[in-house]
Each structure stands twice: as structure tokens, then as C-alpha cells.
Design a protein around this motif. Sequence first.
Motif, mmCIF file in Angstrom:
data_model
loop_
_atom_site.group_PDB
_atom_site.id
_atom_site.type_symbol
_atom_site.label_atom_id
_atom_site.label_comp_id
_atom_site.label_asym_id
_atom_site.label_seq_id
_atom_site.Cartn_x
_atom_site.Cartn_y
_atom_site.Cartn_z
ATOM 1 N N GLN A 30 0.936 -1.310 -0.076
ATOM 2 C CA GLN A 30 0.039 0.058 -0.043
ATOM 3 C C GLN A 30 0.822 1.297 -0.032
ATOM 4 O OE1 GLN A 30 -2.357 0.564 3.386
ATOM 5 N NE2 GLN A 30 -4.109 1.817 2.191
ATOM 6 N N VAL A 31 0.663 2.274 -0.841
ATOM 7 C CA VAL A 31 0.885 3.496 -0.663
ATOM 8 C C VAL A 31 0.318 4.582 -0.219
ATOM 9 C CG1 VAL A 31 2.223 5.131 -2.228
ATOM 10 C CG2 VAL A 31 2.561 2.851 -2.379
ATOM 11 N N VAL A 32 0.683 5.480 0.640
ATOM 12 C CA VAL A 32 -0.137 6.480 1.015
ATOM 13 C C VAL A 32 0.752 7.751 1.150
ATOM 14 C CG1 VAL A 32 -1.592 7.393 3.324
ATOM 15 C CG2 VAL A 32 -1.522 5.013 2.613
ATOM 16 N N TYR B 204 3.364 12.426 -9.346
ATOM 17 C CA TYR B 204 2.873 12.911 -10.581
ATOM 18 C C TYR B 204 1.788 13.792 -9.781
ATOM 19 C CZ TYR B 204 4.515 8.754 -12.954
ATOM 20 O OH TYR B 204 5.559 7.790 -13.533
ATOM 21 N N ARG B 205 1.139 14.736 -10.700
ATOM 22 C CA ARG B 205 0.137 15.280 -10.359
ATOM 23 C C ARG B 205 -0.978 15.661 -11.384
ATOM 24 N NH1 ARG B 205 3.726 21.400 -10.354
ATOM 25 N NH2 ARG B 205 3.765 21.379 -12.328
ATOM 26 N N GLN B 206 -2.117 15.904 -11.058
ATOM 27 C CA GLN B 206 -3.259 16.147 -12.011
ATOM 28 C C GLN B 206 -3.873 17.519 -11.287
ATOM 29 O OE1 GLN B 206 -5.596 13.137 -12.648
ATOM 30 N NE2 GLN B 206 -6.552 13.766 -14.450
ATOM 31 N N ALA B 207 -3.951 18.433 -12.161
ATOM 32 C CA ALA B 207 -4.741 19.649 -12.171
ATOM 33 C C ALA B 207 -6.013 19.606 -12.565
ATOM 34 C CB ALA B 207 -4.150 20.788 -12.844
ATOM 35 N N TYR C 105 -1.690 15.607 -5.978
ATOM 36 C CA TYR C 105 -0.164 14.764 -6.156
ATOM 37 C C TYR C 105 -0.443 13.534 -5.712
ATOM 38 C CZ TYR C 105 1.985 19.423 -6.959
ATOM 39 O OH TYR C 105 2.406 20.415 -7.854
ATOM 40 N N TYR C 106 0.141 12.625 -6.546
ATOM 41 C CA TYR C 106 0.161 11.225 -6.571
ATOM 42 C C TYR C 106 1.513 10.712 -6.305
ATOM 43 C CZ TYR C 106 -4.734 11.636 -8.047
ATOM 44 O OH TYR C 106 -6.139 12.041 -8.110
ATOM 45 N N GLN D 52 -3.542 7.232 -2.996
ATOM 46 C CA GLN D 52 -4.824 7.882 -3.227
ATOM 47 C C GLN D 52 -4.676 9.444 -3.736
ATOM 48 O OE1 GLN D 52 -3.722 7.552 -0.444
ATOM 49 N NE2 GLN D 52 -3.928 9.603 0.559
ATOM 50 N N GLY D 53 -3.687 10.114 -3.466
ATOM 51 C CA GLY D 53 -3.452 11.537 -3.739
ATOM 52 C C GLY D 53 -3.619 12.388 -2.619
ATOM 53 N N THR D 54 -2.957 13.674 -2.703
ATOM 54 C CA THR D 54 -2.936 14.463 -1.806
ATOM 55 C C THR D 54 -3.100 16.027 -2.388
ATOM 56 O OG1 THR D 54 -1.845 15.283 0.310
ATOM 57 C CG2 THR D 54 -0.611 14.757 -1.270
ATOM 58 N N GLN D 55 -4.061 16.783 -1.942
ATOM 59 C CA GLN D 55 -4.471 18.019 -2.319
ATOM 60 C C GLN D 55 -3.408 19.142 -2.074
ATOM 61 O OE1 GLN D 55 -7.290 18.993 -4.622
ATOM 62 N NE2 GLN D 55 -5.634 20.512 -5.198
#
Length: 121
Positions: free
Chosen positions: A3-5, A37-40, A93-94, A113-116
Motif C-alpha cells: 500500500q502507498v499513502v 505525479y500531479r493532476q490539475a 499529487y500522487y 490515493q493522492g493529496t491535494q
Amino acid sequence: QVQVVESGGGFVQTGGSLRLSCAASGSILNINSMGWYRQAPGKQREWVAIIGTDDRTDYLDSVKGRFTISRDNAKNTGYLQMNSLKPEDTAVYYCNAVIVSRPSGRVSSSWGQGTQVIVSS
């Protein structure tokens, strides 16, 4: 199973700093690489930075000189230090970790799960 957090996201003003963490857990033999990685909003996910087994690093041009990726192998944790943040850095950001599992030695790619991160102008 691994698991990755991610953690450490938040709200900052332009020019501020944040430190993201990526903690991997489970039956881990080794982590080959960790990447951010990041997703805007409304955009595709883009690669930001990567650190390999030999601690070699690489960065997206737009973050070079401002972001620093690192890892603590003993803790199975990676970090992304982000300085001089700009509004265009706003994104989820992932973390992605390429993990070798024990005892099989199977190599898998795991995402958090990503962090904003929100940077205000």
C-alpha cells in the motif's frame, strides 16, 4: 500486498513551501523507484519527479530548482519538498512506487490515493 499513502498536502500562498510524504507498507523487499505525479483540474496527470534505487533524480522542467525528491529506504518512505510554490502547482499529487514484494520477488507499480495541494495567488 503493498500500500502507498501520500500525506502533507494543504493550502499555501504563492512562494510558500510544502513537504509531501509517500509511505509504502506491506510485504516489501525493495522499492526500485518512487515518483511523483500531479493532476490539475481539467488536465491530464503529469509526471513531476522521480528517484531511483541509486538515488538518481529527475524533474519536470517547470519544477527544477524548486522541488526536491528524496527517499528514506529504512522507512520505505519518499518525500517531495516543494519550495517557491506557484498557483500553477495547484493539483492533486500522487505517488507511484515500483515495489519488489517478498517473498515472491514480484515487481508491481503501486499508486497512492493522492493529496491535494492548493497554492493561492
